[in-house]
Design an enzyme around this catalytic site. Structure first.
Site, mmCIF file in Angstrom:
data_model
loop_
_atom_site.group_PDB
_atom_site.id
_atom_site.type_symbol
_atom_site.label_atom_id
_atom_site.label_comp_id
_atom_site.label_asym_id
_atom_site.label_seq_id
_atom_site.Cartn_x
_atom_site.Cartn_y
_atom_site.Cartn_z
ATOM 1 N N ASP A 203 0.890 -1.270 0.004
ATOM 2 C CA ASP A 203 -0.147 -0.134 0.020
ATOM 3 C C ASP A 203 0.931 1.255 -0.207
ATOM 4 O O ASP A 203 1.792 1.348 0.852
ATOM 5 C CB ASP A 203 -0.996 -0.134 1.272
ATOM 6 C CG ASP A 203 -1.911 1.196 1.487
ATOM 7 O OD1 ASP A 203 -2.672 1.091 0.378
ATOM 8 O OD2 ASP A 203 -1.760 1.713 2.248
ATOM 9 N N GLU A 273 1.600 -0.365 -5.118
ATOM 10 C CA GLU A 273 0.607 0.961 -5.259
ATOM 11 C C GLU A 273 1.309 2.087 -5.422
ATOM 12 O O GLU A 273 1.994 2.565 -4.379
ATOM 13 C CB GLU A 273 -0.652 0.872 -4.482
ATOM 14 C CG GLU A 273 -1.566 1.899 -4.569
ATOM 15 C CD GLU A 273 -2.379 2.125 -3.307
ATOM 16 O OE1 GLU A 273 -3.552 2.885 -3.717
ATOM 17 O OE2 GLU A 273 -1.936 2.331 -2.253
#
Length: 545
Positions: A203, A273
């Site tokens: 993330d 990401e």
């Protein structure tokens, strides 16, 4: 040559599961790990290669689990470590790899590391988070902003200092300049590697480091091109050029440390990401080149409202030119953005057609692909009342931006049951709209014309043609708004033409191009002649050449 087992991720189809919305088994209105285990056959029957689980770690759930208070335990609302082990064993028995989220740029303010860090300026973890003194007038150290609105700094009265937070004030940022922090984070990663997970979705992977000198960000015009969390017009975050609060060069060395750890295990992978506005692809290039950092990344490039030939071609060609030896993971939807059927369709009756066309395009692109739970049913964005919202981001920016709850509503399994079979509780954590219940898995299961059937057929088609997994890709110029390209590997060369417009179109063959046999791609139509292919609106065509 076939893809080696160690590179199973190259060209893989990854199915994202949002645990609290997938399947509830203990009647508390929230999805759980046992529910995922129960529904794994559905995922396997789609023909995907891996599942990616959004966070299930112990958390106060201020940001739905993206605020972790214990990286090495399961939150009780999802179950136990034994439940996780059982889920993973069943997944592996079905031929599915298991990827888990790693949210390591920040923790919860209830994490023991932060509790100790904020207790004084001299404790052993005093430097584990980004702390800074106020300016002489008491204001924050610099002008950095939080993606969730307001300053990116929060005052702590005990330390009499500010701490940085890119997201909620309850999500303090770790100080990756401290190697002890890196060591501690990697130790938690090793915990899951030893447990047998096959990979990690990282993330906000470009947020790990901030500028050591804490310099102000320069101003910038709002950039809404990436469709990501930092893009809504209602959020001033986009008014800065984020040169100093993320995407720092030191991140490369940490990613190498991460890769070195993974290389000690067999066939493990990472997908990062990257949210970096117009610079995202350059960041992806840096993070995936050389084979010593991330295996692949995804950006927000295709997560916006634009579903046109020009846009998709520009995104893919820019990636191919910018990222020489790296790998990309394409997606149209995830847990942070409005569902793509709602973004792309101009009318409700278009939605099934758009859903089928979108997966056909995605499956034909070069790269790995991510699917988000429910898109295989053609689910549209749910319209929710303000009182039903749970997303702090949506609540903060309502009504200008409605947040992320509309794409996080529970998975509809059985149309005739309460909450579409998601839970037997009196109330689900988010409501299941009637429109979504009507598209439930059981209503589409045996329908040969359903979106679900098309997904299964298209993913099976992708596996049948190795050129689609990692073959070469070359775009073909047209004089119309058509997306045309070839995929080639091991002597097989396929021509794909997609008409993403609402009117019929003609694709004229280039000089010297000769069509071979028509390839029976699911949903493929069009009439092919010696010199051209006629395509109906919102249609696809595939031919050998």
């Amino acid at each position: 040559m076939a893809i080696q087992a160690a590179e199973w991720w190259r060209g893989a189809v990854i199915y994202q599961v949002y645990p609290r919305s997938f399947q509830d088994t203990n009647s508390d209105g929230l999805g759980d790990l046992k529910g995922i285990t129960r529904r794994l056959p559905h995922i396997a029957n789609l023909g995907v290669d891996a599942i990616w689980l959004s966070p299930f770690f112990k958390s106060p759930m201020a940001d739905m689990g993206y605020d972790v208070s214990d990286y090495c335990d399961v939150d009780p609302i999802f179950g136990t470590l034994d439940d996780f082990d059982e889920m993973m064993a069943v997944a592996h028995s079905l031929g599915l790899k298991v990827i888990i989220d790693q949210v390591i740029s920040h923790t919860s303010d209830q994490h023991p590391w932060f509790v100790e860090s904020r207790s004084s300026r001299t404790n052993p973890k005093a430097d584990w988070y980004v702390w800074a003194d106020p300016k002489r007038d008491g204001t924050a150290p610099n002008n950095w902003l939080s993606i969730f609105g307001g300053p990116g700094w929060e005052w702590d009265g005990v330390r009499r200092q500010y701490y940085q937070h890119n997201f909620l004030t309850s999500q303090p940022d770790l100080n990756f300049h401290n190697t002890e922090v890196q060591d501690a984070v990697l130790k938690t990663v090793k915990f899951w590697l030893d447990r047998g997970v096959d990979g990690f979705r990282l993330d906000t992977v470009n947020y790990y480091f901030c500028d050591k000198l804490l310099r102000d960000n320069p101003p910038h015009e709002p950039d809404t091109s990436d469709g990501g969390l930092d893009a809504p017009d209602s959020n001033p975050y986009g008014m800065q050029n984020h040169l100093h609060d993320k995407t720092q060069p030191e991140n490369l060395d940490f990613l190498k440390r991460f890769r070195t750890l993974l290389n000690q295990y067999e066939a493990r992978a990472t997908v990062g990401e990257v949210g970096d506005g117009a610079r995202s692809l350059k960041t992806v290039a840096a993070y995936t080149s050389g084979g010593d950092k991330l295996h692949m990344c995804y950006t927000f490039d295709l997560l916006g409202p634009d579903f046109t030939a020009a846009h998709i071609r520009n995104c893919v060609e820019t990636f191919q030119k910018t990222v020489v030896d790296g790998w990309v993971c394409w997606a149209f939807s995830n847990h942070d953005v409005k569902r793509h059927v709602s973004r792309f369709a101009k009318a409700e009756e278009e939605r099934p057609m758009i859903a089928k066309l979108a997966i056909s395009v995605l499956a034909a692109l070069r790269g790995s692909i991510c699917l988000y739970q429910g898109e295989e049913l053609g689910l549209a964005e749910a319209e929710l009342a303000f009182e039903d919202l749970r997303d702090p981001y949506g609540i903060r920016f309502w009504p200008a931006f409605k947040g992320r709850d509309g794409c996080r509503t529970p998975m509809p399994w059985e149309a005739g049951k309460a909450h579409a079979g998601f839970t037997s509780a009196e109330k689900s954590w988010l409501p299941v709209p009637y429109e979504q219940a009507a598209l439930s898995v059981d209503t589409q299961e045996e329908d040969v014309n359903s979106v679900l059937t098309h997904y299964r057929q298209m993913l099976e088609f992708r596996k049948r043609h190795p050129a689609l997994l990692d073959g070469d890709m070359e775009f073909i110029g047209t004089n119309q708004d058509l997306l045309a390209f070839t995929r080639e590997k091991n002597g097989e060369k396929l021509l794909f033409v997609f008409n993403l417009t609402r009117k019929s179109a003609e694709f004229r063959l280039a000089v010297g191009m000769t069509l071979g046999e028509h390839v029976d791609m699911p949903g493929s139509g069009g009439l092919a002649g010696r010199e051209s292919i006629q395509l109906e609106a919102l249609s696809a065509h595939c031919h050998r050449i």
